[in-house]
Write an enzyme that holds these catalytic residues in place. Sequence first.
Site, PDB file in Angstrom:
ATOM      1  N   GLU A   1     -45.486  28.384  49.749  1.00 47.91           N
ATOM      2  CA  GLU A   1     -46.054  29.208  50.992  1.00 47.91           C
ATOM      3  C   GLU A   1     -46.798  28.829  51.949  1.00 47.91           C
ATOM      4  O   GLU A   1     -47.946  29.455  52.325  1.00 47.91           O
ATOM      5  CB  GLU A   1     -46.593  30.664  50.342  1.00 47.91           C
TER       6      GLU A   1
ATOM      7  N   GLU B   1     -39.234  32.530  43.407  1.00 52.74           N
ATOM      8  CA  GLU B   1     -39.954  33.469  42.552  1.00 52.74           C
ATOM      9  C   GLU B   1     -39.610  35.075  42.861  1.00 52.74           C
ATOM     10  O   GLU B   1     -39.444  35.214  44.007  1.00 52.74           O
ATOM     11  CB  GLU B   1     -41.590  33.462  42.766  1.00 52.74           C
TER      12      GLU B   1
END
Length: 313
Positions: A130, A272
């Site tokens: 991220e 995820e």
Amino acid sequence: MKKSASAFDALRSARLSLLAVVSLLGWAVGVQGGGIIGINYGTMANNLPPPYQVAKFLLQKTFIKHVKLFDADPNILRAFADTGISFTVTIANDRIPALANHSNAQQWITSNILPYIPTTNITRILVGNEVIATADKSLIAGLVPAMQSLYAALVIASLSHQIQVSTPHSLGILSSSDPPSTGKFRRGYDTVVLKPLLGFLKATGSPFMINSYPFFGYTSSTLDYALFRPNAGVFDENTKLTYTNMLDGQLDAVYTAMKLLNYSDVEIVIAETGWPSHGDPGQIGVDPESAAAYNKNLIQHVTSGVGHTIDAK
Ligand SMILES: *[C@@H]1O[C@H](CO)[C@@H](O)[C@H](O)[C@H]1NC(C)=O
Ligand SMILES: *[C@@H]1O[C@H](CO)[C@@H](O)[C@H](O)[C@H]1NC(C)=O
Ligand SMILES: *[C@@H]1O[C@H](CO)[C@@H](O)[C@H](O)[C@H]1NC(C)=O
């Protein structure tokens, strides 16, 4: 309904302590394109079983053949030697600027990959996690160069055909996602980072990876939609598609955004996903039953191969 900080923390810790509870089907489940389920193996928790026990458990008691690490822990990589289980390793965000340098990237491969292959089946390297969400200019600017340097190092080591290089994003990279046909990357990141990134992924045959959490998007009226339970569905006027679950909607929003940049042919892989099992007292949908339902239905959905664009490749 507002998501509280404590529910968020619960999600994070549930994700990280996955292996402690893997016998409950896993609380965080990584999904790979083409209907493959893997797990995120987090190590930030107390009382985790030693890696060799985890390896034995996965081999003997589960169908899991794909494991993703949040680092490149040598003890874990060694414990999974000769298991055939395919490993995704992750490089920490703060290493990114240095790895844009070719000799540093080569050194990283030499120290963190070469000692463990081929006995441990490392198949993917994730450069940070991220990174765009950090809003850190030096990390963001270094991301694609670091990926290119690592790829170049893999080419030199004759490993570029068996090890991919990618990086997972949060859905915060989208400025619009609802309905999915309006999916769009945030301005400023679209052409500066995401376009070169997608160009790299396409050229190297690697997937675009996202961390997708319907948990952050549901309300009390869309809980069933988020949990893959029977529901009325959400109709997208523009495409005339009816979505029966939020995850498909999120994936299609990403797909639409990629298509705007002319990269609809790059595979999308979920790095995820998951659902917290506890949060604030009385918070609707945050309990062990909901978490179990999410994981069970997710696995069923993914392995069924049903979806709009996930399997487009
Ligand atoms: C390594 O993992 C890949 C991807 O799952 C698989 O195709 C390959 O057969 C595995 N290699 C070994 C030696 O098990
Ligand atoms: C890359 O790093 C090496 C040593 O870490 C250094 O000697 C070299 O000058 C660096 N190259 C560039 C282009 O910065
Ligand atoms: C995508 O391709 C179309 C048609 O070739 C072109 O008009 C458009 O400018 C391209 N978009 C981007 C972001 O490159």
